[in-house]
Design a protein around this motif. Structure first.
Motif, PDB file in Angstrom:
ATOM      1  N   ARG A 164      13.665 -10.081   2.332  1.00  0.00           N
ATOM      2  CA  ARG A 164      14.352 -10.538   1.368  1.00  0.00           C
ATOM      3  C   ARG A 164      14.323 -12.087   1.427  1.00  0.00           C
ATOM      4  O   ARG A 164      14.026 -12.842   0.262  1.00  0.00           O
ATOM      5  N   LEU A 165      14.410 -12.688   2.506  1.00  0.00           N
ATOM      6  CA  LEU A 165      14.081 -14.219   2.508  1.00  0.00           C
ATOM      7  C   LEU A 165      12.971 -14.592   1.964  1.00  0.00           C
ATOM      8  O   LEU A 165      12.738 -15.648   1.349  1.00  0.00           O
ATOM      9  N   ALA A 166      11.864 -13.849   2.385  1.00  0.00           N
ATOM     10  CA  ALA A 166      10.419 -14.277   2.136  1.00  0.00           C
ATOM     11  C   ALA A 166      10.478 -14.059   0.366  1.00  0.00           C
ATOM     12  O   ALA A 166       9.791 -15.208  -0.130  1.00  0.00           O
ATOM     13  N   ARG A 167      10.936 -12.923  -0.259  1.00  0.00           N
ATOM     14  CA  ARG A 167      11.018 -12.975  -1.661  1.00  0.00           C
ATOM     15  C   ARG A 167      11.791 -14.329  -2.219  1.00  0.00           C
ATOM     16  O   ARG A 167      11.480 -14.849  -3.334  1.00  0.00           O
ATOM     17  N   LEU A 168      13.009 -14.356  -1.618  1.00  0.00           N
ATOM     18  CA  LEU A 168      13.888 -15.522  -2.377  1.00  0.00           C
ATOM     19  C   LEU A 168      13.168 -16.973  -2.127  1.00  0.00           C
ATOM     20  O   LEU A 168      13.105 -17.669  -2.914  1.00  0.00           O
ATOM     21  N   ASN A 169      12.402 -17.101  -1.170  1.00  0.00           N
ATOM     22  CA  ASN A 169      11.805 -18.378  -0.960  1.00  0.00           C
ATOM     23  C   ASN A 169      10.469 -18.388  -1.842  1.00  0.00           C
ATOM     24  O   ASN A 169      10.358 -19.529  -2.560  1.00  0.00           O
ATOM     25  N   SER A 170      10.008 -17.373  -2.148  1.00  0.00           N
ATOM     26  CA  SER A 170       8.843 -17.346  -3.275  1.00  0.00           C
ATOM     27  C   SER A 170       9.517 -17.678  -4.769  1.00  0.00           C
ATOM     28  O   SER A 170       8.772 -18.379  -5.457  1.00  0.00           O
ATOM     29  N   GLU A 171      10.538 -17.170  -4.539  1.00  0.00           N
ATOM     30  CA  GLU A 171      11.314 -17.219  -6.145  1.00  0.00           C
ATOM     31  C   GLU A 171      11.580 -18.577  -6.343  1.00  0.00           C
ATOM     32  O   GLU A 171      11.351 -19.427  -7.509  1.00  0.00           O
ATOM     33  N   TYR A 172      12.106 -19.262  -5.070  1.00  0.00           N
ATOM     34  CA  TYR A 172      12.523 -20.658  -5.207  1.00  0.00           C
ATOM     35  C   TYR A 172      11.327 -21.635  -5.585  1.00  0.00           C
ATOM     36  O   TYR A 172      11.506 -22.560  -6.462  1.00  0.00           O
ATOM     37  N   ALA A 173      10.357 -21.345  -4.910  1.00  0.00           N
ATOM     38  CA  ALA A 173       9.190 -22.261  -5.062  1.00  0.00           C
ATOM     39  C   ALA A 173       8.289 -21.953  -6.384  1.00  0.00           C
ATOM     40  O   ALA A 173       7.424 -22.334  -6.590  1.00  0.00           O
ATOM     41  N   GLN A 177       3.525 -14.669  -6.321  1.00  0.00           N
ATOM     42  CA  GLN A 177       3.831 -13.420  -5.410  1.00  0.00           C
ATOM     43  C   GLN A 177       4.279 -14.233  -4.119  1.00  0.00           C
ATOM     44  O   GLN A 177       4.479 -14.979  -3.771  1.00  0.00           O
ATOM     45  N   ILE A 178       4.726 -12.829  -3.297  1.00  0.00           N
ATOM     46  CA  ILE A 178       5.530 -13.409  -2.110  1.00  0.00           C
ATOM     47  C   ILE A 178       4.577 -13.412  -0.989  1.00  0.00           C
ATOM     48  O   ILE A 178       3.561 -12.836  -0.708  1.00  0.00           O
ATOM     49  N   ALA A 179       4.910 -14.624  -0.240  1.00  0.00           N
ATOM     50  CA  ALA A 179       4.332 -15.084   0.943  1.00  0.00           C
ATOM     51  C   ALA A 179       5.204 -14.312   2.100  1.00  0.00           C
ATOM     52  O   ALA A 179       6.125 -15.122   2.757  1.00  0.00           O
ATOM     53  N   PHE A 180       4.884 -13.249   2.688  1.00  0.00           N
ATOM     54  CA  PHE A 180       5.589 -12.565   3.777  1.00  0.00           C
ATOM     55  C   PHE A 180       5.263 -13.089   5.113  1.00  0.00           C
ATOM     56  O   PHE A 180       3.921 -13.484   5.314  1.00  0.00           O
ATOM     57  N   PRO A 181       6.130 -13.061   6.099  1.00  0.00           N
ATOM     58  CA  PRO A 181       5.647 -13.764   7.224  1.00  0.00           C
ATOM     59  C   PRO A 181       4.957 -12.886   8.214  1.00  0.00           C
ATOM     60  O   PRO A 181       4.947 -11.723   7.960  1.00  0.00           O
ATOM     61  N   ALA A 192       6.093  -1.409   5.401  1.00  0.00           N
ATOM     62  CA  ALA A 192       5.298  -1.375   4.121  1.00  0.00           C
ATOM     63  C   ALA A 192       6.158  -1.187   3.018  1.00  0.00           C
ATOM     64  O   ALA A 192       5.900  -1.553   2.197  1.00  0.00           O
ATOM     65  N   GLN A 193       6.908   0.010   3.088  1.00  0.00           N
ATOM     66  CA  GLN A 193       7.967   0.586   2.347  1.00  0.00           C
ATOM     67  C   GLN A 193       8.968  -0.708   1.766  1.00  0.00           C
ATOM     68  O   GLN A 193       9.212  -0.832   0.753  1.00  0.00           O
ATOM     69  N   GLN A 197       9.292  -2.528  -1.853  1.00  0.00           N
ATOM     70  CA  GLN A 197      10.463  -2.676  -2.457  1.00  0.00           C
ATOM     71  C   GLN A 197      10.859  -4.107  -2.963  1.00  0.00           C
ATOM     72  O   GLN A 197      11.073  -4.392  -4.127  1.00  0.00           O
ATOM     73  N   GLU A 198      10.616  -5.066  -2.092  1.00  0.00           N
ATOM     74  CA  GLU A 198      10.651  -6.428  -2.514  1.00  0.00           C
ATOM     75  C   GLU A 198       9.787  -6.913  -3.395  1.00  0.00           C
ATOM     76  O   GLU A 198      10.262  -7.935  -4.378  1.00  0.00           O
TER      77      GLU A 198
END
Length: 409
Positions: A164-173, A177-181, A192-193, A197-198
């Protein structure tokens, strides 16, 4: 010291113990009437003080050291006879209302203080304290399983919070697309599931924002076109008004010279008035369109501000939640390690021979004295019973240290 020796000690210590609550009843036989008269003013509850004295009305302090209830009653009666100058001594009766408690400490399930009963022994006091500390089952497998389940749940929550943190960081920036750690391994089906979902949430939120933005942009463009059309209409009305004014001026001169009729002038003036009214209506419509366009521009700006603000708040909340989860993970992992070690020590201790030893701490001559005892040793009010557990066998030292929550030295 054996129980026989303790019986002897108890006999020597016979008497009323400090803090014993007593009830004094004084009556006198009246020969003239053949009745007993009760002296309520002298009777009532009294308590043995720490200095082994009781306070009796009229008589004051009386030393009760070495006296039992019957002897104290006789002494009070004797003193009342002498104090009041009576021919016959009254009957004074002493009844114990409450004994001082006994105390049980050491290797027992529920240490504390317990009400004393005459004839109480060490084993009876041990029973009141819940018996000796149990070695077997001191910690259950159920508790270990529960801790393992809690730790697995916390680990799963940490994975979800990280995604979720990765998704929110990508939304804020404002990324596309999401940059997952790197610690989120997509090869793991469970991770993966979570990541998928995120991604779905990310796409849905981006699409929702873009739909709102597109709707407001189209509305702004429509209002701009409307304003442009109204401006063109305003220019046309202005031209028509100029020509109508010229016609009215011309007809006014012709009517004055008799070359035109008044009705024709009236028609021209009516046309001029309608044009002026249309010009006013067009001006109001243009002002309304500009106001709507200004509101639309503000909505667009607010949409962007709200998007950033909401992402920032969610980001901070999620970060704080992840930090709490990490603390819980560490604490639960420590508890689980201790529980496993304790289970192992308990299993080891359960194979060993367990023996109990007893001692009694008793006040004698205002000083505490430690007496050896066994299960049958009699107790006196105010005694403190200490129970000590001893483990015999290989590994006894380590097992005992683990059960006590310390490392063997």
């Amino acid at each position: 010291m054996t129980s026989t020796a303790l019986v002897t000690t108890a006999a020597h210590a016979a008497g009323l113990a400090p803090l014993t609550k007593l009830r004094l009843t004084v009556v006198q036989f009246v020969a003239s009437t053949g009745d007993y008269r009760r002296w309520d003013a002298l009777g009532g509850e009294i308590e043995v003080g720490p200095d082994l004295t009781v306070i009796v009305p009229t008589l004051g302090a009386i030393d009760v050291a070495g006296l039992d209830e019957e002897q104290l009653g006789t002494e009070i009666a004797r003193r009342l006879k002498a104090k009041l100058g009576l021919i016959d001594a009254p009957d004074a009766t002493i009844q114990v209302v409450e004994y001082p408690p006994v105390y049980v400490v050491g290797s027992v399930s529920s240490p504390g203080q317990f009400a004393f009963r005459p004839g109480m022994t060490v084993i009876q006091a041990l029973a009141l304290a819940g018996g000796e500390t149990r070695v077997e089952g001191a910690t259950s497998l159920t508790g270990t399983i529960r801790l393992e389940a809690d730790l697995n749940g916390i680990n799963s929550d940490i994975l979800r919070a990280t995604a979720r943190l990765a998704r929110l960081n990508s939304e804020y920036a404002r990324e596309r697309q999401i940059a997952f750690p790197a610690e989120l391994d997509e090869k793991d089906p469970r991770i993966a599931q979570i990541m998928e979902q995120e991604r779905r949430i990310f796409t849905a939120r981006i699409n929702g924002y873009e739909r709102q933005q597109s709707g407001l942009t189209q509305l702004s463009e429509l209002l701009g076109a409307q304003i442009g059309a109204l401006e063109q209409k305003a220019q046309a009305i202005e031209d028509q008004t100029t020509r109508a004014q010229q016609q009215v001026d011309s007809l006014t001169k012709l009517v004055a010279s008799g070359s035109a009729t008044v009705s024709r002038l009236n028609d021209a003036q009516r046309v001029l008035s309608d044009l002026r009214s249309d010009k006013f209506d067009n001006l109001i419509a243009a002002m309304s369109a500009r106001e709507s366009m200004s509101n639309t521009q503000r909505e667009l700006a607010k949409l962007e501000d709200d998007r950033q603000a909401n992402a920032s708040v969610e980001l901070q909340t999620e970060q704080a939640g992840l930090e709490r989860l990490l603390l819980n993970q560490d604490a639960t992992a420590r508890l689980l390690r201790q529980s496993v070690e304790f289970d192992q020590s308990s299993k080891l201790a359960s194979t060993m021979k367990v023996t109990l030893s007893y001692s009694i701490v008793r006040q004698q001559d205002s000083k505490p004295v430690v007496l050896d005892a066994d299960e049958a040793s009699p107790l006196l009010p105010g005694d403190l019973v200490k129970v000590t557990m001893q483990l015999e066998g290989s590994g006894a030292r380590a097992a005992a240290a683990s059960l006590m929550g310390s490392e063997p030295s």
